[in-house]
Design a protein around this motif. Structure first.
Motif, mmCIF file in Angstrom:
data_model
loop_
_atom_site.group_PDB
_atom_site.id
_atom_site.type_symbol
_atom_site.label_atom_id
_atom_site.label_comp_id
_atom_site.label_asym_id
_atom_site.label_seq_id
_atom_site.Cartn_x
_atom_site.Cartn_y
_atom_site.Cartn_z
ATOM 1 N N THR A 1 0.839 -1.207 0.000
ATOM 2 C CA THR A 1 0.000 0.000 0.000
ATOM 3 C C THR A 1 0.872 1.255 0.000
ATOM 4 O OG1 THR A 1 -1.699 -1.182 1.229
ATOM 5 C CG2 THR A 1 -1.857 1.207 1.226
ATOM 6 N N SER A 2 0.593 2.139 -0.955
ATOM 7 C CA SER A 2 1.333 3.409 -1.003
ATOM 8 C C SER A 2 0.487 4.497 -0.335
ATOM 9 C CB SER A 2 1.597 3.792 -2.453
ATOM 10 O OG SER A 2 0.357 4.033 -3.092
ATOM 11 N N VAL A 3 1.120 5.629 -0.070
ATOM 12 C CA VAL A 3 0.379 6.746 0.517
ATOM 13 C C VAL A 3 -0.791 7.124 -0.389
ATOM 14 C CG1 VAL A 3 0.524 9.203 1.096
ATOM 15 C CG2 VAL A 3 2.332 7.660 1.829
ATOM 16 N N ASP A 4 -0.526 7.121 -1.711
ATOM 17 C CA ASP A 4 -1.585 7.486 -2.661
ATOM 18 C C ASP A 4 -2.763 6.523 -2.578
ATOM 19 O OD1 ASP A 4 -0.430 9.730 -3.554
ATOM 20 O OD2 ASP A 4 0.490 8.843 -5.349
ATOM 21 N N SER A 5 -2.453 5.224 -2.512
ATOM 22 C CA SER A 5 -3.573 4.286 -2.481
ATOM 23 C C SER A 5 -4.316 4.358 -1.142
ATOM 24 C CB SER A 5 -3.147 2.849 -2.829
ATOM 25 O OG SER A 5 -2.094 2.442 -2.019
ATOM 26 N N LEU A 6 -3.582 4.698 -0.074
ATOM 27 C CA LEU A 6 -4.250 4.865 1.221
ATOM 28 C C LEU A 6 -5.206 6.070 1.155
ATOM 29 C CD1 LEU A 6 -4.283 3.598 4.067
ATOM 30 C CD2 LEU A 6 -2.546 5.233 4.763
ATOM 31 N N LEU A 7 -4.731 7.129 0.512
ATOM 32 C CA LEU A 7 -5.573 8.317 0.325
ATOM 33 C C LEU A 7 -6.818 7.988 -0.491
ATOM 34 C CD1 LEU A 7 -3.285 11.382 -0.448
ATOM 35 C CD2 LEU A 7 -5.186 11.308 1.174
ATOM 36 N N GLU A 8 -6.594 7.154 -1.516
ATOM 37 C CA GLU A 8 -7.706 6.746 -2.375
ATOM 38 C C GLU A 8 -8.745 5.960 -1.567
ATOM 39 O OE1 GLU A 8 -7.067 4.173 -6.029
ATOM 40 O OE2 GLU A 8 -5.840 5.967 -6.392
ATOM 41 N N MET A 9 -8.228 5.037 -0.715
ATOM 42 C CA MET A 9 -9.135 4.241 0.121
ATOM 43 C C MET A 9 -9.942 5.153 1.040
ATOM 44 S SD MET A 9 -6.639 1.169 1.378
ATOM 45 C CE MET A 9 -5.523 0.374 0.236
ATOM 46 N N PHE A 10 -9.265 6.177 1.520
ATOM 47 C CA PHE A 10 -9.846 7.173 2.399
ATOM 48 C C PHE A 10 -11.036 7.861 1.718
ATOM 49 C CE2 PHE A 10 -8.031 10.534 5.497
ATOM 50 C CZ PHE A 10 -8.603 9.859 6.546
ATOM 51 N N SER A 11 -10.802 8.348 0.505
ATOM 52 C CA SER A 11 -11.878 9.042 -0.209
ATOM 53 C C SER A 11 -12.998 8.076 -0.549
ATOM 54 C CB SER A 11 -11.400 9.672 -1.510
ATOM 55 O OG SER A 11 -10.071 9.952 -1.473
ATOM 56 N N ARG A 12 -12.611 6.831 -0.899
ATOM 57 C CA ARG A 12 -13.649 5.867 -1.282
ATOM 58 C C ARG A 12 -14.579 5.598 -0.091
ATOM 59 N NH1 ARG A 12 -10.618 1.839 -3.998
ATOM 60 N NH2 ARG A 12 -10.489 0.636 -2.087
ATOM 61 N N VAL A 13 -13.974 5.385 1.085
ATOM 62 C CA VAL A 13 -14.771 5.114 2.284
ATOM 63 C C VAL A 13 -15.721 6.267 2.553
ATOM 64 C CG1 VAL A 13 -14.621 4.995 4.808
ATOM 65 C CG2 VAL A 13 -13.133 3.571 3.415
ATOM 66 N N LYS A 14 -15.185 7.480 2.461
ATOM 67 C CA LYS A 14 -16.005 8.673 2.731
ATOM 68 C C LYS A 14 -17.197 8.736 1.776
ATOM 69 C CE LYS A 14 -13.190 12.175 4.906
ATOM 70 N NZ LYS A 14 -12.407 13.366 4.697
ATOM 71 N N LYS A 15 -16.893 8.466 0.488
ATOM 72 C CA LYS A 15 -17.931 8.556 -0.524
ATOM 73 C C LYS A 15 -18.994 7.477 -0.299
ATOM 74 C CE LYS A 15 -17.645 8.726 -5.437
ATOM 75 N NZ LYS A 15 -16.579 8.638 -6.441
ATOM 76 N N GLU A 16 -18.509 6.247 -0.026
ATOM 77 C CA GLU A 16 -19.449 5.152 0.182
ATOM 78 C C GLU A 16 -20.366 5.433 1.358
ATOM 79 O OE1 GLU A 16 -17.098 1.636 0.587
ATOM 80 O OE2 GLU A 16 -16.580 1.625 -1.554
ATOM 81 N N ARG A 17 -19.745 5.942 2.449
ATOM 82 C CA ARG A 17 -20.550 6.234 3.645
ATOM 83 C C ARG A 17 -21.564 7.326 3.341
ATOM 84 N NH1 ARG A 17 -19.007 2.575 7.940
ATOM 85 N NH2 ARG A 17 -17.762 1.321 6.517
ATOM 86 N N PHE A 18 -21.131 8.313 2.565
ATOM 87 C CA PHE A 18 -22.011 9.421 2.217
ATOM 88 C C PHE A 18 -23.203 8.882 1.425
ATOM 89 C CE2 PHE A 18 -23.080 12.813 -0.901
ATOM 90 C CZ PHE A 18 -23.573 13.753 -0.005
ATOM 91 N N LEU A 19 -22.907 7.981 0.468
ATOM 92 C CA LEU A 19 -23.983 7.431 -0.350
ATOM 93 C C LEU A 19 -24.919 6.574 0.498
ATOM 94 C CD1 LEU A 19 -22.046 6.579 -3.631
ATOM 95 C CD2 LEU A 19 -23.639 8.469 -3.229
ATOM 96 N N ASP A 20 -24.315 5.802 1.449
ATOM 97 C CA ASP A 20 -25.135 4.984 2.354
ATOM 98 C C ASP A 20 -26.098 5.868 3.135
ATOM 99 O OD1 ASP A 20 -23.919 2.710 1.616
ATOM 100 O OD2 ASP A 20 -22.697 2.467 3.428
#
Ligand SMILES: Nc1ncnc2c1ncn2[C@@H]1O[C@H](COP(=O)(O)OP(=O)(O)OP(=O)(O)O)[C@@H](O)[C@H]1O
Ligand SMILES: [Mg+2]
Length: 263
Positions: free
Chosen positions: A238-257
Motif C-alpha cells: 500500500t502506497s500513501v496514494d492508495s491509502l488516500l484513495e481508500m480514504f476518499s472511497r470510504v467517505k464517498k461510500e458512507r455518504f452514499l449509504d
C-alpha cells in the motif's frame, strides 16, 4: 494482548445532540503489535485510546488486556498496564517539578505502597534512563521540566510512559507539535523503546507516510468505525496514494449509504 469487543461510546453534545464517537468497535491487538491509526478529524481515534486508558468508560462492549477484563476499571487502576503520550508536550509531565521528581512519579505509577517518591534512592537509575535518550538530560536532574524544549519534554514523557514496562503504549499524535527533525528523532526513540520492551502500541498519526512505515499494522477510522485494517503483504504493497484513495472511497461510500438511508 488487547481485545475490544463491540465497544460503543456516545457523547452528548450541546443542545441534546448525540454523537456516536465509537460504533461497535472490534479490535484485537496481539502482543508486539504496533498499530498506526489514521482517520479524519472527529473519526474517533482519540476516543478509542481514551477507552483503552479508561478516561471514559464505554456505554457497552468489553475491553480485555492479557485476559483480564478491564472494561470498568478506573483510569488509575489501568495506569500500571498502560503508558500514554499525548500530542501536547506540556501534558504528561509536571512543569514545576524537577526532572528527577517527574521520573520518580512515573516510577511509582500504579503502585500503592508508600507515599515517598524515592528520588535519592533511584537517582542512578534515572541517570541511566536519561543517558539512553542522548539529550544530556542526565546532568539536569534538578532542573524543573518547564525549562525543557518541546522535543526534550516529549522524549522525557515517552521515557516516563514506558518506565514501569506497561503492556500497552498509547501515542496520540505525539510528534505533531514538534519540528520535522525532532519528530523524526522521537519516532526513532519510540521504535527503539517499543522493541526493547516488546510493547503493544496504538499510535494515532495524521502523517500517512509515517502510518505505513512505522509499526506492523495500520487501521483507518471513519465516523466511529474501523473501516480498514492493513497488515502483512497487503500493507507492504500500500502506497500513501492508495491509502488516500481508500480514504476518499470510504467517505464517498458512507455518504452514499447515508443518502440511501435518508431517501
Ligand atoms: N468528551 C467529549 N465530549 C463530547 N464529545 C466528544 C468528547 N470527546 C470526543 N467527542 C466527540 O467524539 C467525536 C470523536 O472525537 P475524537 O476526539 O475521538 O476524534 P479524533 O479522531 O481523535 O479527531 P482528531 O483527528 O481531530 O483528533 C467527535 O465528534 C468529538 O467532538
Ligand atoms: Mg484526536
Amino acid at each position: 494482548m488487547l481485545l475490544m469487543e463491540r465497544v460503543n461510546k456516545t457523547f452528548e453534545l450541546g443542545g441534546g445532540t448525540l454523537k456516536r464517537a465509537l460504533v461497535d468497535v472490534n479490535l484485537v491487538a496481539n502482543e508486539g503489535d504496533f498499530i498506526t491509526i489514521v482517520g479524519s478529524n472527529g473519526a474517533g481515534k482519540s476516543t478509542l485510546l481514551n477507552m483503552v486508558a479508561g478516561v471514559y468508560l464505554p456505554d457497552s462492549g468489553k475491553i480485555r488486556v492479557n485476559g483480564s477484563e478491564i472494561t470498568n476499571w478506573p483510569e488509575h487502576k489501568r495506569a500500571r498496564y498502560i503508558g500514554r503520550v499525548f500530542q501536547d508536550p506540556m501534558m504528561g509531565t509536571a512543569g514545576s517539578m524537577t526532572i528527577e521528581e517527574n521520573l520518580a512519579m512515573a516510577f511509582k505509577r500504579g503502585q500503592r505502597r508508600g507515599l515517598r517518591l524515592g528520588v535519592g534512592r533511584n537517582r542512578a537509575k534515572f541517570r541511566a534512563v536519561l543517558e539512553e535518550l542522548g539529550l544530556g538530560l542526565e546532568s539536569r536532574l534538578k532542573d524543573p521540566v518547564r525549562l525543557l524544549s518541546g522535543g526534550q519534554r516529549q522524549s522525557l514523557t515517552l521515557m516516563m510512559a514506558t518506565l514501569t514496562a506497561p503492556k500497552i503504549l498509547l501515542l496520540d499524535e505525539h510528534t505533531a507539535a514538534l519540528d520535522p527533525k525532532t519528530a523524526a528523532t522521537i519516532i526513532e526513540l519510540t521504535k527503539s523503546i517499543v522493541e526493547n520492551h516488546s510493547l503493544t502500541v496504538l499510535m494515532v498519526t495524521h502523517n500517512l507516510k509515517q502510518a505505513l512505515e512505522v509499526g506492523n499494522r495500520t487501521i483507518m477510522m471513519h465516523d466511529g468505525e474501523i473501516v480498514l485494517d492493513l497488515q502483512g503483504k497487503e500493507r507492504e504493497e500500500t502506497s500513501v496514494d492508495s491509502l488516500l484513495e481508500m480514504f476518499s472511497r470510504v467517505k464517498k461510500e458512507r455518504f452514499l449509504d447515508d443518502r440511501a438511508l435518508l431517501a
